[in-house]
Write a protein that holds these residues in place. Structure first.
Motif, PDB file in Angstrom:
ATOM      1  N   ILE A   1      38.003  46.006   3.731  1.00 49.77           N
ATOM      2  CA  ILE A   1      38.647  46.199   5.030  1.00 49.77           C
ATOM      3  C   ILE A   1      38.763  47.702   5.267  1.00 49.77           C
ATOM      4  CG2 ILE A   1      40.760  45.871   6.358  1.00 49.77           C
ATOM      5  CD1 ILE A   1      41.243  43.327   4.787  1.00 49.77           C
ATOM      6  N   ILE A   2      38.185  48.164   6.359  1.00 49.07           N
ATOM      7  CA  ILE A   2      38.212  49.582   6.680  1.00 49.07           C
ATOM      8  C   ILE A   2      39.399  49.852   7.596  1.00 49.07           C
ATOM      9  CG2 ILE A   2      36.934  51.507   7.670  1.00 49.07           C
ATOM     10  CD1 ILE A   2      35.723  50.352   5.138  1.00 49.07           C
ATOM     11  N   ASN A   3      40.262  50.753   7.175  1.00 46.55           N
ATOM     12  CA  ASN A   3      41.433  51.115   7.954  1.00 46.55           C
ATOM     13  C   ASN A   3      41.321  52.573   8.404  1.00 46.55           C
ATOM     14  OD1 ASN A   3      43.506  48.733   7.471  1.00 46.55           O
ATOM     15  ND2 ASN A   3      42.452  49.155   5.529  1.00 46.55           N
ATOM     16  N   MET A   4      41.785  52.829   9.589  1.00 47.87           N
ATOM     17  CA  MET A   4      41.773  54.191  10.106  1.00 47.87           C
ATOM     18  C   MET A   4      43.140  54.827   9.953  1.00 47.87           C
ATOM     19  SD  MET A   4      40.768  55.708  13.877  1.00 47.87           S
ATOM     20  CE  MET A   4      42.394  55.374  14.567  1.00 47.87           C
ATOM     21  N   GLY A   5      43.135  56.074   9.484  1.00 46.70           N
ATOM     22  CA  GLY A   5      44.365  56.826   9.374  1.00 46.70           C
ATOM     23  C   GLY A   5      44.141  58.252   9.850  1.00 46.70           C
ATOM     24  N   VAL A   6      45.121  59.075   9.619  1.00 49.32           N
ATOM     25  CA  VAL A   6      44.992  60.478  10.008  1.00 49.32           C
ATOM     26  C   VAL A   6      45.331  61.357   8.806  1.00 49.32           C
ATOM     27  CG1 VAL A   6      45.445  60.140  12.462  1.00 49.32           C
ATOM     28  CG2 VAL A   6      47.353  60.519  10.892  1.00 49.32           C
ATOM     29  N   ILE A   7      44.684  62.503   8.753  1.00 51.13           N
ATOM     30  CA  ILE A   7      44.925  63.486   7.698  1.00 51.13           C
ATOM     31  C   ILE A   7      45.062  64.851   8.358  1.00 51.13           C
ATOM     32  CG2 ILE A   7      43.635  62.178   5.965  1.00 51.13           C
ATOM     33  CD1 ILE A   7      41.319  64.149   6.417  1.00 51.13           C
ATOM     34  N   PRO A   8      45.660  65.813   7.666  1.00 47.77           N
ATOM     35  CA  PRO A   8      45.691  67.179   8.213  1.00 47.77           C
ATOM     36  C   PRO A   8      44.262  67.690   8.429  1.00 47.77           C
ATOM     37  CG  PRO A   8      47.217  66.962   6.387  1.00 47.77           C
ATOM     38  CD  PRO A   8      46.406  65.706   6.403  1.00 47.77           C
TER      39      PRO A   8
ATOM     40  N   MET B   1      46.188  70.689  13.684  1.00 48.84           N
ATOM     41  CA  MET B   1      45.640  69.457  14.252  1.00 48.84           C
ATOM     42  C   MET B   1      45.440  68.407  13.167  1.00 48.84           C
ATOM     43  SD  MET B   1      45.338  70.313  17.456  1.00 48.84           S
ATOM     44  CE  MET B   1      44.261  69.039  18.112  1.00 48.84           C
ATOM     45  N   MET B   2      45.539  67.161  13.564  1.00 49.47           N
ATOM     46  CA  MET B   2      45.257  66.057  12.672  1.00 49.47           C
ATOM     47  C   MET B   2      43.859  65.516  12.965  1.00 49.47           C
ATOM     48  SD  MET B   2      48.076  65.965  10.995  1.00 49.47           S
ATOM     49  CE  MET B   2      48.059  64.398  10.102  1.00 49.47           C
ATOM     50  N   SER B   3      43.210  64.969  11.939  1.00 51.65           N
ATOM     51  CA  SER B   3      41.881  64.374  12.099  1.00 51.65           C
ATOM     52  C   SER B   3      41.931  62.918  11.632  1.00 51.65           C
ATOM     53  CB  SER B   3      40.848  65.136  11.272  1.00 51.65           C
ATOM     54  OG  SER B   3      40.737  66.472  11.699  1.00 51.65           O
ATOM     55  N   LYS B   4      41.135  62.064  12.271  1.00 45.47           N
ATOM     56  CA  LYS B   4      41.108  60.669  11.848  1.00 45.47           C
ATOM     57  C   LYS B   4      40.228  60.524  10.607  1.00 45.47           C
ATOM     58  CE  LYS B   4      37.400  59.382  15.061  1.00 45.47           C
ATOM     59  NZ  LYS B   4      37.039  58.487  16.197  1.00 45.47           N
ATOM     60  N   LYS B   5      40.597  59.559   9.761  1.00 48.05           N
ATOM     61  CA  LYS B   5      39.862  59.330   8.511  1.00 48.05           C
ATOM     62  C   LYS B   5      39.887  57.839   8.215  1.00 48.05           C
ATOM     63  CE  LYS B   5      37.770  61.087   4.858  1.00 48.05           C
ATOM     64  NZ  LYS B   5      36.583  61.949   4.938  1.00 48.05           N
ATOM     65  N   TYR B   6      38.753  57.323   7.726  1.00 45.16           N
ATOM     66  CA  TYR B   6      38.662  55.895   7.409  1.00 45.16           C
ATOM     67  C   TYR B   6      38.800  55.682   5.906  1.00 45.16           C
ATOM     68  CZ  TYR B   6      36.994  55.422  12.183  1.00 45.16           C
ATOM     69  OH  TYR B   6      36.889  55.449  13.547  1.00 45.16           O
ATOM     70  N   TYR B   7      39.601  54.680   5.527  1.00 44.54           N
ATOM     71  CA  TYR B   7      39.845  54.355   4.121  1.00 44.54           C
ATOM     72  C   TYR B   7      39.615  52.863   3.891  1.00 44.54           C
ATOM     73  CZ  TYR B   7      42.186  58.871   3.565  1.00 44.54           C
ATOM     74  OH  TYR B   7      42.473  60.218   3.516  1.00 44.54           O
ATOM     75  N   SER B   8      39.190  52.564   2.653  1.00 46.90           N
ATOM     76  CA  SER B   8      39.101  51.163   2.233  1.00 46.90           C
ATOM     77  C   SER B   8      40.199  50.920   1.198  1.00 46.90           C
ATOM     78  CB  SER B   8      37.724  50.880   1.624  1.00 46.90           C
ATOM     79  OG  SER B   8      37.696  49.578   1.087  1.00 46.90           O
ATOM     80  N   PHE B   9      41.228  50.148   1.591  1.00 45.06           N
ATOM     81  CA  PHE B   9      42.366  49.931   0.706  1.00 45.06           C
ATOM     82  C   PHE B   9      42.187  48.709  -0.199  1.00 45.06           C
ATOM     83  CE2 PHE B   9      44.327  52.419   4.131  1.00 45.06           C
ATOM     84  CZ  PHE B   9      44.961  53.390   3.371  1.00 45.06           C
ATOM     85  N   ASN B  10      41.484  47.711   0.284  1.00 40.60           N
ATOM     86  CA  ASN B  10      41.312  46.488  -0.498  1.00 40.60           C
ATOM     87  C   ASN B  10      40.128  45.716   0.059  1.00 40.60           C
ATOM     88  OD1 ASN B  10      42.251  45.391   1.890  1.00 40.60           O
ATOM     89  ND2 ASN B  10      44.357  45.173   1.127  1.00 40.60           N
TER      90      ASN B  10
END
Length: 492
Positions: A102-109, A83-92
């Motif tokens: 800016i908070i971006n949402m992505g997915v991680i294992p 399954m994948m889980s959502k994760k929030y990252y700050s890229f810039n």
């Protein structure tokens, strides 16, 4: 599910039955969704044989043999899938280096899947005897069983370097074997008075036979509070499911264990007033006490009144290798005993329930013995060590490590005897009831969970757990309610 179940009887005394079923579950991956479960049984009515047929005292004597396979699919519906889980990252940032990020949402294992996950299966063998004597005044049943469970469905903790926390796998095997006995008797049976008894007692032994690679699987129950009591429960070869591990204790550190309480000549200062002055001086200046050479150390700063752990091997510093088996919630035996008395229109029933030899890991006192320097229970406060009360049995409240460490002090004997239920009823005379136009009426009162005799220090040693791997963990368990009922019934 498909089921086939033929039966056959020969000469009215040899009975045969068999069944075969196929069960499927979508929880398992392709190729392992189905499993097959055969069973068979044989019974021999021995009292129908010529060599016993004329023994009038025997009403029934039956020998039973059986075998059966069952399956377990008690896992999360998606446990076999990656399954994948959502994760929030700050890229810039929004405005160069000074604005808000800016908070971006992505997915991680998220979880590791397993394309080899399959049914957990249990093969059980039974031998039983049914015996009835003296016109059914004595009825006895004995069952001897052996259960072998393979491909256990266990959530295995993974090392942090893997990037995952856990994975569900088929790991190892477990054996359960035991004896169950039931005895029912009619002790007295006269015109006006009847007394019957029923006793059942069970003996079970559970052992982990194999866990694949390694010698243990740590189970970290989420119920253990805020980092207290880490690594208490293991699945470990040669031990029962739900086994507890921790340290043996060796009393408390006393003034005699510290160099601070010896004079320049190495003589122990036994005067209590001088001891108190030394103790208050070190504590008042936030100093540390110095352990004498050869005194076992916990590996952290200790002082008089702290809990002392027992070293199991060589050396004088406690390590995780000093942990020992503390017990499990598996009792040596358990059962119940019921007596029923009837005199004319009065009936009385008394049910006793008992369990012997099981232990519970009692975490309930931890939060009531100085956690954050509050919530100190009175019994603990009256019996904890102080410099003025050095013979007290309980460690001082400031000993955070001692309070948080799993030891034999938490693994308490949870054996008990309960007066589980008493019921009393009176049936009103039929003649009087007929005048009222009813066949009969009865009034009754009963009490449930009336008295418990135990050494267990929390409210109730009888509680249920949803996780057999940590079945002996007692954290704030709610006591079984004492209940009283009264009422009447009418037969129209």
């Amino acid at each position: 599910m498909e089921l086939i179940e033929p039966t056959y009887t020969l000469k009215s005394r040899y009975l045969f039955t068999a069944s075969f079923r196929a069960d499927g579950s979508s929880k398992f991956p392709k190729g392992n969704k189905f499993s097959y479960f055969p069973s068979g049984a044989f019974a021999w009515k021995m009292n129908e044989e010529a060599f016993l047929k004329n023994v009038k005292e025997i009403d029934q004597l039956k020998l039973r043999l059986s075998y059966g396979r069952t399956g377990n699919q008690s896992i999360n519906t998606l446990a076999a899938l990656a399954m994948m889980s959502k994760k929030y990252y700050s890229f810039n940032t929004a405005q160069g280096t000074t604005g808000s990020p800016i908070i971006n949402m992505g997915v991680i294992p998220g979880t590791i899947g397993s394309d080899k996950l399959r049914w957990e299966t249990t093969d059980q063998y039974n031998v039983g005897v049914d015996l009835s004597l003296f016109n059914s005044r004595v009825n006895f049943t004995a069952d001897l069983y052996y259960k072998y469970t393979t491909d256990l469905l266990i959530t295995e903790q993974l090392p942090g370097i893997s990037g995952y926390q856990s994975v569900v796998r088929n790991i190892g095997s477990v054996v359960n074997k035991g004896l169950e006995l039931n005895l029912g008797t009619v002790n007295m049976n006269t015109k006006n008075f009847t007394w019957t008894s029923d006793l059942n007692i069970s003996f079970n032994k559970n052992r982990v036979k194999n866990i694949g690679s390694g010698d243990r699987i740590p189970i970290t129950p989420t119920a253990i509070m805020q980092g207290h009591f880490l690594d208490v429960f293991y699945v470990r070869e040669g031990y029962p499911i739900g086994a507890m591990f921790g340290y043996k204790t060796d009393g408390l550190y006393q003034c005699r264990d510290f160099s601070d309480f010896y004079d320049a000549n190495g003589t122990f200062i036994s005067d209590k007033a001088q001891q108190k002055a030394i103790y208050d001086n070190i504590k008042g200046n936030n100093g540390q006490f110095t352990l004498r050479e050869g005194v076992v150390s916990r590996g952290n700063a200790v002082e008089p009144g702290y809990l002392k752990l027992k070293k199991q091997g060589e050396g004088d510093v406690i390590t995780s290798d000093d942990k020992v088996y503390l017990g499990s919630n598996e009792p040596k035996f358990f059962g119940g005993f019921t007596n029923r008395f009837s005199y004319k229109n009065v009936e009385l029933s008394i049910f006793l329930q008992f369990s012997y030899g099981n232990k519970l890991f009692n975490t309930n006192h931890a939060m009531l013995r100085g956690y954050n320097n509050y919530n100190i229970e009175q019994q603990y406060y009256d019996n904890m060590w102080t410099i003025d009360r050095q013979n007290a049995p309980l460690h001082i409240y400031s000993d955070n490590i001692g309070r948080q460490t799993a030891t034999e002090l938490q693994a308490e004997d949870a054996s008990y005897l309960k007066i589980k239920e008493i019921s009393f009823s009176y049936r009103l005379p039929k003649k009087a009831m007929r005048h009222l136009g009813v066949k009969g009426a009865k009034v009754f009162v009963s009490g449930i969970n009336l008295f418990t005799f135990t050494k267990y220090s929390w409210y109730d040693p009888e509680f249920s757990s949803t996780n057999p791997l940590t079945g002996g963990l007692d954290k704030y368990s709610y006591p079984t309610a004492r209940t009283f009922n009264a009422g009447f019934s009418i037969d129209l």
